[in-house]
Design an enzyme around this catalytic site. Structure first.
Site: not given
Length: 424
Positions: A396, A400
């Site tokens: 992450h 995204d």
């Protein structure tokens, strides 16, 4: 006679230590040149260390599971001639005859068992009256309280009292028998006290360290999507039915890899490795696919390099070669490193969904699950289709959620319309 010190050589660039996996010799063995001494493991490759000389093994340093630094002495040999100790400033003060004899540790004295009181035979009782099936166990309040404190369910304790009542002696008998039925009956409810202690070494320790480090450093985001693979499965079956001599049988995995090749150019940040120590993302044009492979020693990840240059048959052949080498423990260090994205598939055991752990320093991993037939609504009709859930995880810090979803949807489109696999 001379003393020869065999030191752990440099087994790979940047490797400072290695783990002892298997000793092939012991003190007192007479060995020949090129005979195996010890197997050591670094990263995920096991290396066989062989002797450069003939000689007799005097001392071995390190037990299985120990880490040894590169350059440290791991075997001391008695050899013809002067050996190599005289040329080593560290060992100038030590003469061959100063090698200490093996230390023999005497076992601790065993205390004599305390005499046990003689068993007093009692006249056999008449068969006790059992309680009716499904009936509540009968016992005095004190007996119930004691059983409650011990965590013993009374319905499993046979009673010898009137009407099947459980007496304090019945409870004692049940405890002494390890929880077995006092009638000699059901061992399913026996108390199990055994504890097995297993030292985690070798491949399993490397896997544990890798997984722990990845989960500590990488914030994962998981994404699961449903894919209709009816057309792809039909294509696979047809290609297998008409394959030529020498062509390997196709599984779904070559198609998954080929689909990655088609999709990844539009998502360069996913076909990448993140050096989080330096803060640099390395995006690759070539697609180097790691294939998570279960072996008797644990999970390893052999790599298909430059998958963009391969068709599905080339990929299938390479899969067979690499998986066989990995399971036989013959895969090289180069074959087990350098992947830019990994596929982990449990095949028929794939379950509904998984949350795979990223193969750090990669930023993404894809996990196909089990292919099953399910009823699907198509317009006004219900039809049976071959469906699979596609699991994936992303770093992450780099990917995204929106980009992860776009990637998976593009991947799904290619899998559901297999003609796209062969179109430019």
């Amino acid at each position: 006679m001379g003393l020869f010190h065999f030191r752990l050589p440099d087994v790979g660039e940047g490797v400072a230590e290695a783990e002892i996996v298997v000793w092939h010799v012991k003190p007192g063995d007479v060995i020949k040149e090129d005979q195996s001494l010890v197997d050591v493991m670094t990263d995920k490759a096991t290396v066989d260390m062989t002797s450069p000389v003939d000689g007799k093994v005097l001392v071995i340093h390190g037990a299985v599971g120990d880490m040894r630094a590169v350059g440290s002495v791991i075997v001391e040999l008695e050899v013809e001639g002067v050996g190599n100790v005289g040329a080593d400033p560290v060992d100038l003060a030590r003469a061959p005859e100063s090698v200490p004899p093996p230390v023999v540790i005497a076992p601790p004295p065993v205390a004599a068992p305390e005499p046990q009181p003689a068993r007093v035979s009692r006249p056999e009782k008449a068969a006790f009256t059992t309680r009716a099936a499904g009936g509540a166990p009968l016992a005095a309040p004190a007996t119930r309280r004691r059983a409650y404190d011990l965590g013993i369910p009374l319905q499993f304790v046979p009673g010898t009292g009137p009407g099947g009542r459980i007496t304090p002696q019945d409870l004692d008998t049940y405890i002494a028998s390890g929880g077995a039925n006092a009638t000699g009956g059901d061992a399913r409810y026996a108390v199990r006290e055994r504890v097995n202690d297993t030292r985690i070494i070798g491949m399993r320790r490397k896997i544990a360290e890798k997984m722990q480090e990845t989960k500590r450093r990488v914030p994962h985001i998981a994404y699961v999507e449903e894919c209709d693979l009816t057309e792809l499965e039909a294509l696979r079956v047809d290609l297998n039915a008409h394959r030529k001599d020498g062509q390997p049988k196709l599984t779904l995995l070559p198609f998954f890899i080929r689909a990655l090749v088609k999709v990844l150019p539009d998502f360069p940040q996913i076909n990448a490795r993140f050096d989080d120590d330096e803060g640099v993302l390395h995006e690759y044009a070539g697609v180097h696919v790691g294939i998570a492979t279960q072996t008797p020693a644990g999970l390893v990840v052999p790599v298909i390099r430059h998958a963009e240059t391969c068709d599905v048959y080339d990929i299938a052949s390479e899969l067979v070669r690499l998986s066989s080498a990995a399971r036989d423990g013959k895969a090289t260090r180069d074959e087990l490193s350098g992947s830019t994205i990994t596929i982990t598939s449990l095949g028929p055991l794939g379950g509904i969904a998984t949350t795979p752990i990223i193969n750090h320093p990669e930023v993404a991993i894809v996990g196909p699950n089990k292919l099953v037939e399910r009823p699907i609504v198509q317009g006004a009709f219900v039809t049976v289709r071959k469906m699979m859930n596609l699991s994936s995880s992303f770093d992450h810090r780099i990917v995204d959620g929106y980009d992860a979803a776009l990637f998976v949807q593009a991947y799904r489109r290619v899998l559901e319309h297999p003609a796209l696999l062969f179109m430019d």
